[in-house]
Design a protein around this motif. Structure first.
Motif, PDB file in Angstrom:
ATOM      1  N   ASP A 141      -2.167  -1.352 -10.263  1.00 16.57           N
ATOM      2  CA  ASP A 141      -1.954  -0.047 -11.300  1.00 16.57           C
ATOM      3  C   ASP A 141      -2.455   0.960 -10.553  1.00 16.57           C
ATOM      4  OD1 ASP A 141      -1.832   1.425 -13.096  1.00 16.57           O
ATOM      5  OD2 ASP A 141      -2.620   0.277 -14.666  1.00 16.57           O
ATOM      6  N   LEU A 142      -1.622   1.847 -10.026  1.00 16.78           N
ATOM      7  CA  LEU A 142      -2.241   2.978  -9.169  1.00 16.78           C
ATOM      8  C   LEU A 142      -2.896   3.873 -10.076  1.00 16.78           C
ATOM      9  CD1 LEU A 142      -1.405   3.603  -6.238  1.00 16.78           C
ATOM     10  CD2 LEU A 142       0.351   5.148  -7.147  1.00 16.78           C
ATOM     11  N   ALA A 143      -2.452   3.940 -11.286  1.00 17.75           N
ATOM     12  CA  ALA A 143      -2.953   4.955 -12.225  1.00 17.75           C
ATOM     13  C   ALA A 143      -4.512   4.686 -12.655  1.00 17.75           C
ATOM     14  CB  ALA A 143      -2.156   4.751 -13.628  1.00 17.75           C
ATOM     15  N   THR A 144      -4.964   3.339 -12.646  1.00 16.13           N
ATOM     16  CA  THR A 144      -6.136   2.938 -13.064  1.00 16.13           C
ATOM     17  C   THR A 144      -6.962   2.524 -11.768  1.00 16.13           C
ATOM     18  OG1 THR A 144      -5.493   0.725 -13.569  1.00 16.13           O
ATOM     19  CG2 THR A 144      -5.818   2.598 -15.713  1.00 16.13           C
ATOM     20  N   GLN A 145      -6.255   2.393 -10.691  1.00 18.20           N
ATOM     21  CA  GLN A 145      -6.577   1.630  -9.395  1.00 18.20           C
ATOM     22  C   GLN A 145      -7.193   0.403 -10.060  1.00 18.20           C
ATOM     23  OE1 GLN A 145      -9.368   4.126  -6.940  1.00 18.20           O
ATOM     24  NE2 GLN A 145      -8.028   6.063  -7.462  1.00 18.20           N
ATOM     25  N   GLU A 146      -6.510  -0.292 -10.631  1.00 21.98           N
ATOM     26  CA  GLU A 146      -7.081  -1.551 -10.778  1.00 21.98           C
ATOM     27  C   GLU A 146      -5.946  -2.656 -10.527  1.00 21.98           C
ATOM     28  OE1 GLU A 146      -9.500  -1.412 -14.976  1.00 21.98           O
ATOM     29  OE2 GLU A 146      -7.456  -0.900 -15.058  1.00 21.98           O
ATOM     30  N   PHE A 147      -6.330  -3.979 -10.198  1.00 22.39           N
ATOM     31  CA  PHE A 147      -4.995  -4.876 -10.162  1.00 22.39           C
ATOM     32  C   PHE A 147      -5.282  -5.707 -11.432  1.00 22.39           C
ATOM     33  CE2 PHE A 147      -6.415  -4.803  -5.522  1.00 22.39           C
ATOM     34  CZ  PHE A 147      -5.111  -4.858  -4.943  1.00 22.39           C
ATOM     35  N   LYS A 242      -7.186  -4.490   3.687  1.00 25.40           N
ATOM     36  CA  LYS A 242      -7.571  -3.346   2.813  1.00 25.40           C
ATOM     37  C   LYS A 242      -6.414  -3.017   2.046  1.00 25.40           C
ATOM     38  CE  LYS A 242     -11.716  -2.188   5.573  1.00 25.40           C
ATOM     39  NZ  LYS A 242     -11.355  -3.397   6.561  1.00 25.40           N
ATOM     40  N   VAL A 243      -6.750  -2.512   0.908  1.00 28.57           N
ATOM     41  CA  VAL A 243      -5.660  -1.717  -0.217  1.00 28.57           C
ATOM     42  C   VAL A 243      -6.574  -0.425  -0.581  1.00 28.57           C
ATOM     43  CG1 VAL A 243      -4.581  -1.530  -2.146  1.00 28.57           C
ATOM     44  CG2 VAL A 243      -4.636  -3.655  -0.929  1.00 28.57           C
ATOM     45  N   GLU A 244      -5.887   0.816   0.048  1.00 30.54           N
ATOM     46  CA  GLU A 244      -6.550   1.913  -0.278  1.00 30.54           C
ATOM     47  C   GLU A 244      -6.234   2.285  -1.790  1.00 30.54           C
ATOM     48  OE1 GLU A 244      -7.914   3.986   2.102  1.00 30.54           O
ATOM     49  OE2 GLU A 244      -7.163   3.117   4.066  1.00 30.54           O
ATOM     50  N   ALA A 245      -6.948   3.439  -2.394  1.00 34.49           N
ATOM     51  CA  ALA A 245      -6.897   3.763  -3.594  1.00 34.49           C
ATOM     52  C   ALA A 245      -5.244   4.452  -4.079  1.00 34.49           C
ATOM     53  CB  ALA A 245      -7.508   5.325  -3.994  1.00 34.49           C
ATOM     54  N   ASP A 246      -4.715   4.725  -3.032  1.00 36.23           N
ATOM     55  CA  ASP A 246      -2.965   5.288  -3.076  1.00 36.23           C
ATOM     56  C   ASP A 246      -2.152   4.157  -2.953  1.00 36.23           C
ATOM     57  OD1 ASP A 246      -3.211   4.764  -0.499  1.00 36.23           O
ATOM     58  OD2 ASP A 246      -2.439   6.732   0.119  1.00 36.23           O
ATOM     59  N   GLY A 247      -2.769   2.734  -2.748  1.00 38.92           N
ATOM     60  CA  GLY A 247      -1.919   1.775  -2.750  1.00 38.92           C
ATOM     61  C   GLY A 247      -1.614   1.260  -1.220  1.00 38.92           C
ATOM     62  N   THR A 248      -2.086   2.180  -0.261  1.00 37.52           N
ATOM     63  CA  THR A 248      -1.907   1.874   1.145  1.00 37.52           C
ATOM     64  C   THR A 248      -2.458   0.603   1.607  1.00 37.52           C
ATOM     65  OG1 THR A 248      -1.830   3.990   1.835  1.00 37.52           O
ATOM     66  CG2 THR A 248      -1.731   2.810   3.519  1.00 37.52           C
ATOM     67  N   TYR A 249      -1.562  -0.361   2.244  1.00 37.41           N
ATOM     68  CA  TYR A 249      -1.886  -1.734   2.584  1.00 37.41           C
ATOM     69  C   TYR A 249      -2.260  -1.632   4.056  1.00 37.41           C
ATOM     70  CZ  TYR A 249      -1.831  -6.970   3.487  1.00 37.41           C
ATOM     71  OH  TYR A 249      -1.936  -8.155   3.831  1.00 37.41           O
TER      72      TYR A 249
END
Ligand SMILES: CC/C=C\C/C=C\C/C=C\C/C=C\C/C=C\C/C=C\CC/C=C/C(=O)SCCNC(=O)CCNC(=O)[C@H](O)C(C)(C)COP(=O)(O)OP(=O)(O)OC[C@H]1O[C@@H](n2cnc3c(N)ncnc32)[C@H](O)[C@@H]1OP(=O)(O)O
Ligand SMILES: Cc1cc2nc3c(=O)[nH]c(=O)nc-3n(C[C@H](O)[C@H](O)[C@H](O)COP(=O)(O)OP(=O)(O)OC[C@H]3O[C@@H](n4cnc5c(N)ncnc54)[C@H](O)[C@@H]3O)c2cc1C
Length: 642
Positions: A141-147, A242-249
Motif C-alpha cells: 500500500d503505497l499510501a501508508t507504506q505498508e504491506f 529491497k522495496v523502496e518507499a515508492d514501491g521500486t523493487y
C-alpha cells in the motif's frame, strides 16, 4: 572413536562434560517417562525445562556453539521437539541470512535473548511443495507504506509451521509480494502474531494448533490466517531484496536466495538423522547382546540374539550408514557455512551446487535412516514394539524428515535437474565445465569393474564402480529425456515421463557421494586401531551398498555374477568381523541413558527388571479396577450372566 564421530577430541570431551552436568541437575530430567504423559503434559514439561535452560544454559554449555546447543537439546528436551524448536532451527537462521544489518540489529538480539519466540511460516493447507502457488499475499500500500497480508481462501491458511499454533509470537511469513498489481513471487516478511504482553493473537490474525501427529507431538505445528493484516514496508526481509518507499523493487542477486533457511535445515539435518539412526541402533544392539533366545549349537546354552547372522545383517549395515551419514553430514555443514559466507558477501555462484547436493542427501539419508530405525525396532522382537524401547518415537520423528524441508521425491528431482544439465555438458563435449561433485560424469570408465581383480586396491575399485553406475544411469535418464523432447514432447511432459529414471540417477549419485565421504574420512585417520575398526565398517558399507544397487552394474556387464558372489561373501565376512565391535561402535556415540530414554537400551543392560518397573508405573496400573470396567465391561458381563 567418539572424537571421529563428533569431529574432535575437544568436542567429544565437551559432550561428556555436558552430559555429566545434566546428570547432576534433576530439575532437567523427565519427571516421568514421556510415553506415559499426555500431549498437554509433555508440552508443559518441555516448557518447564526450557525456562530452566534459558536461566542456566550458560552454566552448562557455550550457548554460541550450535553443536553444544544441539547436544543440550537432545539430552534435556529430547527428540519430540519443544516449544521453541523452530525458533533456533529456522527463525534465527532466516533472520541471520535474509534480514538486512539494520533489521538484524532490531530483531536478532531480542530473538537470541528469547524476549520473543519465532517460527518459519511458509507451507499452506493447499500448497507446500509448489512455492510459486502459495496463496498468501502481501500487497504493498503505497499510501501508508505498508504491506497488507491476506489469506484469500481456506487453502491459503498457513498450515504445519512448527510452534506456530501456541508458542510463537512472531514468524517469518512467506507470502507473494504484490506491488502496483505486479506479483514478484514468494518473499519473507517479519510478522508479529501475538501481543507481547498478553500473548493473545493480534486483531486480523487467526491462529491455532493443527492437532496430534505421527510424532513430534511436543511441537505445536499450527495454522495461521490473515485478514488484511498490515505490517510496515520495512518488515520485508531486505538483505538481498529491497522495496523502496515508492514501491521500486530491487531484485536479489539470485532468484532463490530467499530459500536459504530451507537449505540451512537440509544441510544440518543430516547429522541429526545420523544421531537418530545411531540411537535406535544403540538400543537394538545393546538389547541384542542381552537378549538370549534359541541355540545355534544345540549342545550349547541359548545364545545372545546378536550372534545370529540375520540379526547382524539387519543391524550392522545400518551402523555403517549411521557413520557414513555423520561424516557426509559434517562435510555438508562445512560446505553450507562456506556458501552462506560467500552469499552474504554477494557471491552466489555455489548456491546451485549446494542446493543439488543437500536436496539429494536430505532425501537418501532420511529414507535410509527410516529403514534402519524400523529394522532396529523389529530386531528387538516384541519389546521393540513397546514404547519402553522408545524406538517407535525415534522412528516417528526421523521419518518426518522425509517430508519436511521438501518432500523427498521432489528434492531428488531438484538434484536431477542439476544432473541433467551436467549430462548435457558431457554430451556436448564440455566436460571440463563440470563441477567437482559431478566431474566423474565426464571420465571414461573401464569396460568392466576390477573389484576382486586387483589385489590391495583398497576402495578405489568400489568407488569407480559406484561412479560407473551413477554415470550410466544419469546419461541414460538424460538421453530418455532429451529423446522425448526431440520427438516433440513438451519439456515438462518429457520430464514427468522420465522422472522415475531421473530419481534413480539422483539416488545413485547421492549414494556415491556418501561412499566417497566415508572413504575420505577413513583415509584421514591416523590412529591405527580406530582406522582398522572403521575400515571394517567401510568394507561392509561398500559391499552392502553395491549389492543393493547391483542390478545397475549387472545389466551392462560391468559386474559379473562371480564378482557379485565375491561381494556377497565380503558382506558375510565383515558381518563376522564387526560382531565383536558392534556394541562399542554404537557406545562410542556416547549417548547417555537420559538422552536415549529407552528401557531396552540401558547402558547397564538391566532390561527385564526395569521393564517390569516401567510397566508397573503405567497410569493404568494405579488402580486394579478401571472405571471402563466398572462402567461398561462389568455390567456387560453381569447382563450376559443373567
Ligand atoms: C551436530 C549438529 C550441530 C548443530 C546443529 C545446529 C542447529 C540445528 C539446525 C538445523 C536442524 C537440525 C536438525 C533438524 C531437526 C529438526 C527439524 C525440525 C523441524 C522441521 C522444520 C521444517 C520446516 C519446513 O518444512 S519449512 C518448509 C519447507 N518447504 C520446502 O522445502 C518446499 C519445497 N519446495 C521447494 O523448495 C521449491 O518449491 C522447489 C521444489 C525447489 C521449486 O522451487 P521453484 O518453483 O521456486 O523453482 P523451480 O522449480 O522453478 O526451479 C528454478 C531453479 O531454482 C533452483 N533452486 C530451487 N531452490 C533452490 C535453492 N534453494 N538454491 C539454489 N537454487 C535453487 C532450481 O534447482 C532451478 O534451477 P534450474 O532452473 O537451474 O534447474
Ligand atoms: C513434521 C513436519 C514439520 C513441518 N514444519 C514446517 C514448518 O516449520 N514450516 C513450514 O512452512 N512447513 C513445515 N512443514 C511442511 C512441509 O515442509 C511440507 O509438508 C513439505 O514441504 C511437503 O509439502 P506438501 O505437504 O505440500 O506435500 P505435497 O507436495 O502435497 O506432496 C504430496 C505428494 O505429491 C508429490 N509431488 C508434489 N509435487 C511434485 C512434483 N513437482 N513432482 C513429483 N511429485 C510431486 C510428492 O512427492 C508427494 O508424494 C512441516 C511438515 C512436517 C511433516
Amino acid at each position: 572413536m567418539a572424537a571421529q564421530i563428533w569431529g574432535s577430541e575437544k568436542r567429544a570431551r565437551r559432550r561428556r562434560e555436558i552430559s555429566a552436568k545434566i546428570a547432576q541437575m534433576p530439575e532437567l530430567h523427565d519427571s516421568k517417562p514421556l510415553p506415559f504423559m499426555t500431549r498437554e503434559e509433555k508440552i508443559m514439561e518441555s516448557a518447564r525445562k526450557l525456562t530452566i535452560l534459558t536461566e542456566k544454559m550458560g552454566q552448562i554449555i557455550d550457548p554460541t556453539d550450535p553443536a553444544e546447543l544441539y547436544h543440550l537439546n537432545n539430552e534435556v528436551l529430547g527428540l519430540e521437539g519443544n516449544p521453541m524448536a523452530l525458533h533456533g532451527v529456522m527463525f534465527i537462521p532466516a533472520l541471520s541470512a535474509q534480514a538486512s544489518d539494520e533489521q538484524q540489529a532490531k530483531w536478532l538480539p531480542r530473538a537470541l535473548r528469547r524476549e520473543i519466540i519465532g517460527t518459519y511460516a511458509q507451507t499452506e493447507l493447499g500448497h507446500g511443495t509448489n512455492l510459486q502457488n502459495l496463496e498468501t499475499t502481501a500487497t504493498y500500500d503505497l499510501a501508508t507504506q505498508e504491506f497488507v497480508l491476506h489469506t484469500p481462501q481456506i487453502t491459503a491458511l498457513k498450515w504445519w509451521p512448527g510452534n506456530l499454533g501456541k508458542s510463537s509470537n512472531y514468524a517469518v511469513v512467506v507470502a507473494h509480494m504484490i506491488i502496483k498489481a505486479k506479483n514478484y513471487g514468494p518473499h519473507p516478511f517479519m510478522v508479529q502474531l501475538r501481543d507481547e504482553k498478553t500473548h493473545e493473537p493480534l486483531p486480523g490474525i487467526t491462529i491455532g494448533d493443527i492437532g496430534p501427529k505421527m510424532a513430534y507431538n511436543i511441537v505445536d505445528n499450527g495454522f495461521l490466517g490473515f485478514n488484511k493484516y498490515r505490517i510496515p514496508r520495512t518488515n520485508l526481509l531486505m538483505r538481498h531484496t529491497k522495496v523502496e518507499a515508492d514501491g521500486t523493487y530491487i531484485k536479489p542477486p539470485h532468484a532463490k536466495i530467499n530459500y536459504s533457511a530451507m537449505v540451512h535445515v537440509r544441510a544440518y539435518m543430516l547429522t541429526g538423522q545420523a544421531i537418530m539412526l545411531a540411537s535406535a541402533l544403540n538400543i537394538a544392539t545393546r538389547y541384542s547382546s542381552v537378549r538370549r533366545q534359541g541355540q545355534i549349537d544345540k549342545s550349547q546354552p541359548e545364545v545372545k540374539v546378536l550372534e545370529y547372522q540375520t540379526q547382524q545383517h539387519r543391524l550392522f549395515p545400518s551402523i555403517a550408514r549411521a557413520y557414513a551419514f555423520q561424516f557426509a553430514g559434517a562435510e555438508t555443514v562445512k560446505l553450507y557455512e562456506h556458501v552462506l559466507k560467500e552469499m552474504k558477501s554477494g557471491n552466489v555462484s555455489l548456491m546451485a551446487d549446494l542446493h543439488a547436493l543437500t536436496s539429494g542427501l536430505k532425501s537418501v539419508v532420511t529414507y535410509q535412516t527410516g529403514e534402519g530405525i524400523e529394522q532396529a525396532r523389529m530386531a528387538c522382537g516384541g519389546h521393540g514394539y513397546s514404547m519402553a524401547s522408545y524406538i517407535s518415537e525415534i522412528y516417528g520423528v526421523a521419518i518426518g524428515g522425509c517430508t519436511y524441508e521438501g518432500e523427498n521425491m521432489v528434492m531428488l528431482l531438484q538434484l536431477a535437474r542439476y544432473l541433467v544439465k551436467s549430462a548435457a555438458l558431457v554430451k556436448s563435449g564440455q566436460s571440463s565445465k563440470l563441477g567437482p561433485l559431478v566431474a566423474y560424469l565426464g571420465v571414461k570408465s573401464e569396460p568392466t569393474s576390477l573389484i576382486d581383480r586387483i589385489p590391495n586396491s583398497g576402495f578405489t575399485e568400489y568407488v569407480k564402480t559406484f561412479q560407473h553406475v551413477s554415470k550410466r544411469q544419469t546419461l541414460k535418464a538424460a538421453d530418455m529425456f532429451f529423446g522425448l523432447m526431440e520427438k516433440g514432447e513438451k519439456r515438462e511432459i518429457a520430464w514427468n515421463k522420465c522422472s522415475v529414471e531421473l530419481n534413480r540417477a539422483s539416488r545413485l549419485h547421492t549414494r556415491l557421494f556418501i561412499v566417497e565421504a566415508f572413504v575420505r574420512r577413513v583415509n584421514e585417520i591416523a590412529d591405527i586401531r580406530i582406522k582398522e575398526a572403521l575400515t571394517d565398517l567401510l568394507h561392509l558399507h561398500v559391499n552392502y551398498e553395491l549389492l543393493d544397487i547391483a542390478s545397475y552394474a549387472l545389466e551392462d556387464g560391468f559386474l559379473s555374477a562371480s564378482q557379485l558372489d565375491y561381494i556377497r561373501d565380503q558382506v558375510y565376512l565383515y558381518l563376522g568381523k564387526i560382531r565383536p565391535n558392534a556394541v562399542s561402535l554404537l557406545d562410542s556415540w556416547e549417548f547417555s541413558d537420559i538422552e536415549l530414554r529407552s528401557v531396552l537400551g540401558r547402558r547397564d543392560g538391566n532390561v527385564y527388571e526395569n521393564l517390569f518397573k516401567w510397566a508397573k508405573s503405567s497410569p493404568l496400573n494405579k488402580t486394579d479396577v478401571l472405571s471402563s470396567v466398572t462402567q461398561y465391561l462389568k455390567p456387560m458381563m453381569e447382563k450376559a450372566r443373567l
